[in-house]
Design an enzyme around this catalytic site. Structure first.
Site, PDB file in Angstrom:
ATOM      1  N   GLU A 137      10.190   0.993   9.849  1.00  0.00           N
ATOM      2  CA  GLU A 137       9.167   0.542   8.900  1.00  0.00           C
ATOM      3  C   GLU A 137       8.826  -0.917   9.121  1.00  0.00           C
ATOM      4  OE1 GLU A 137       8.293  -0.474   4.269  1.00  0.00           O
ATOM      5  OE2 GLU A 137      10.120   0.669   4.713  1.00  0.00           O
ATOM      6  N   PRO A 196       1.448  10.413  -4.463  1.00  0.00           N
ATOM      7  CA  PRO A 196       0.854  10.024  -5.746  1.00  0.00           C
ATOM      8  C   PRO A 196       1.281   8.648  -6.211  1.00  0.00           C
ATOM      9  CG  PRO A 196       2.526  11.722  -6.066  1.00  0.00           C
ATOM     10  CD  PRO A 196       2.321  11.581  -4.583  1.00  0.00           C
ATOM     11  N   LYS A 219      14.546  -1.315   9.294  1.00  0.00           N
ATOM     12  CA  LYS A 219      13.600  -2.353   8.867  1.00  0.00           C
ATOM     13  C   LYS A 219      13.824  -3.562   9.751  1.00  0.00           C
ATOM     14  CE  LYS A 219      10.584  -4.033   5.800  1.00  0.00           C
ATOM     15  NZ  LYS A 219       9.318  -3.392   5.409  1.00  0.00           N
ATOM     16  N   GLY A 254       4.049  -5.375   6.367  1.00  0.00           N
ATOM     17  CA  GLY A 254       2.608  -5.572   6.339  1.00  0.00           C
ATOM     18  C   GLY A 254       1.899  -4.660   7.335  1.00  0.00           C
ATOM     19  N   ASP A 291      13.881  -2.986   1.343  1.00  0.00           N
ATOM     20  CA  ASP A 291      13.138  -1.735   1.479  1.00  0.00           C
ATOM     21  C   ASP A 291      14.021  -0.578   1.938  1.00  0.00           C
ATOM     22  OD1 ASP A 291      10.847  -3.015   0.680  1.00  0.00           O
ATOM     23  OD2 ASP A 291      10.059  -3.298   2.699  1.00  0.00           O
ATOM     24  N   GLY A 308       2.784   5.857  -8.280  1.00  0.00           N
ATOM     25  CA  GLY A 308       3.967   5.874  -9.137  1.00  0.00           C
ATOM     26  C   GLY A 308       5.097   6.751  -8.654  1.00  0.00           C
ATOM     27  N   LYS A 335       3.967   1.749   2.011  1.00  0.00           N
ATOM     28  CA  LYS A 335       4.694   2.103   3.240  1.00  0.00           C
ATOM     29  C   LYS A 335       6.120   2.557   2.952  1.00  0.00           C
ATOM     30  CE  LYS A 335       4.437  -1.607   5.673  1.00  0.00           C
ATOM     31  NZ  LYS A 335       3.672  -2.417   4.699  1.00  0.00           N
ATOM     32  N   THR A 336       6.800   1.834   2.075  1.00  0.00           N
ATOM     33  CA  THR A 336       8.207   2.160   1.824  1.00  0.00           C
ATOM     34  C   THR A 336       8.341   3.515   1.140  1.00  0.00           C
ATOM     35  OG1 THR A 336       8.805  -0.185   1.697  1.00  0.00           O
ATOM     36  CG2 THR A 336      10.309   1.386   0.654  1.00  0.00           C
ATOM     37  N   ILE A 361       0.814  -1.221   0.000  1.00  0.00           N
ATOM     38  CA  ILE A 361       0.000   0.000   0.000  1.00  0.00           C
ATOM     39  C   ILE A 361       0.844   1.267   0.000  1.00  0.00           C
ATOM     40  CG2 ILE A 361      -2.029  -1.039   1.100  1.00  0.00           C
ATOM     41  CD1 ILE A 361      -1.027   0.226   3.712  1.00  0.00           C
TER      42      ILE A 361
END
Length: 239
Positions: free
Chosen positions: A110, A201, A38, A113, A51, A203, A16-17, A14
């Site tokens: 981070e 945004p 991480k 999931g 990530d 992309g 996060k990174t 979704i």
């Protein structure tokens, strides 16, 4: 000691990174020293970039750390068990974050999931690490249909645990938002009972790093160091 922020999401894939990278890039542009931790990287082979490497690529001069890596794209506890590798525990995460906070103004932790994804068979999660750290939690949510339920459930769990949810950031705002996404700009902060702190945004992670760094502050609210305005964004989307 620097500030520690735990970045979690309402699920996987979704944004996060990319949101973590945007927060890091904005802080770096303000002259702050930033570290990204991480705790458990899954679904990445030993020789592949994870990530934190992606955050560094996009954000620039940040310190990165990874505590455990598992090859299969599963929950960390399951991935560790299947690989026969040691699990990571909340105390390790909190200790690593505190050490990074000694020399950095901002430490971003981070998760993998969602908030309650398990690190081990005992059921420890990112929420336990946040409790040990006393850290604020930034919640990354999807834009479209179905996001209200998962966002409200996560926010309720944070409140139940006495954790401070700093706000919600939409991890991937679509180029052509549908009715549900447009309505969710008003509904997400209402169901979570926290401010909407940004919309990255769709992309954005594919932008050249220089463009990403120049743009990041425009995706995040002042509470995260940017200049994005939720009311103005909603008005623009609804026009």
């Amino acid at each position: 000691m620097g500030t520690v922020i735990v970045v979690t999401g309402t699920g996987t894939e979704i944004g996060k990174t990319v949101v973590t990278a945007a927060v890091a890039a904005t802080a770096v542009a303000l002259g702050r020293t930033v570290a990204v931790l991480k705790p458990a990287q899954t679904g990445v082979a030993a020789h592949e970039a994870g990530d934190v490497a992606e955050v560094a690529r996009l954000a620039g001069e940040v310190t990165t750390a990874e505590l455990a890596r598992y090859p299969e794209p599963l929950a960390p506890g399951t991935a560790a068990r299947r690989a026969g590798l040691p699990t990571v525990d909340p105390e390790q995460i909190a200790d690593a974050a505190r050490k990074l906070a000694i020399d950095h103004d901002l430490v971003l932790v981070e998760g993998a999931g969602g908030l309650l994804v398990r690190f081990d068979d005992q059921g420890t999660t990112l929420a336990h690490a946040a409790e040990l750290l006393g850290a604020g939690v930034l919640l990354v949510a999807a834009a479209g249909l179905g996001t209200l339920n998962t966002t409200e459930l996560t926010a309720r769990e944070l409140r139940h645990r006495g954790l401070d949810c700093l706000g919600v950031v939409v991890g991937s705002w679509p180029r052509e938002p549908d009715l549900a996404a447009r309505c969710n700009l008003a509904d997400l902060p209402r169901v979570a009972d926290v401010p909407l702190l940004g919309a990255v945004p769709q992309g954005a992670g594919a932008l050249p790093p220089a463009d990403f760094r120049r743009s990041a502050a425009g995706w995040l609210a002042p509470a995260l160091g940017g200049y994005w305005d939720a009311n103005a964004f909603r008005a623009r989307v609804e026009a």
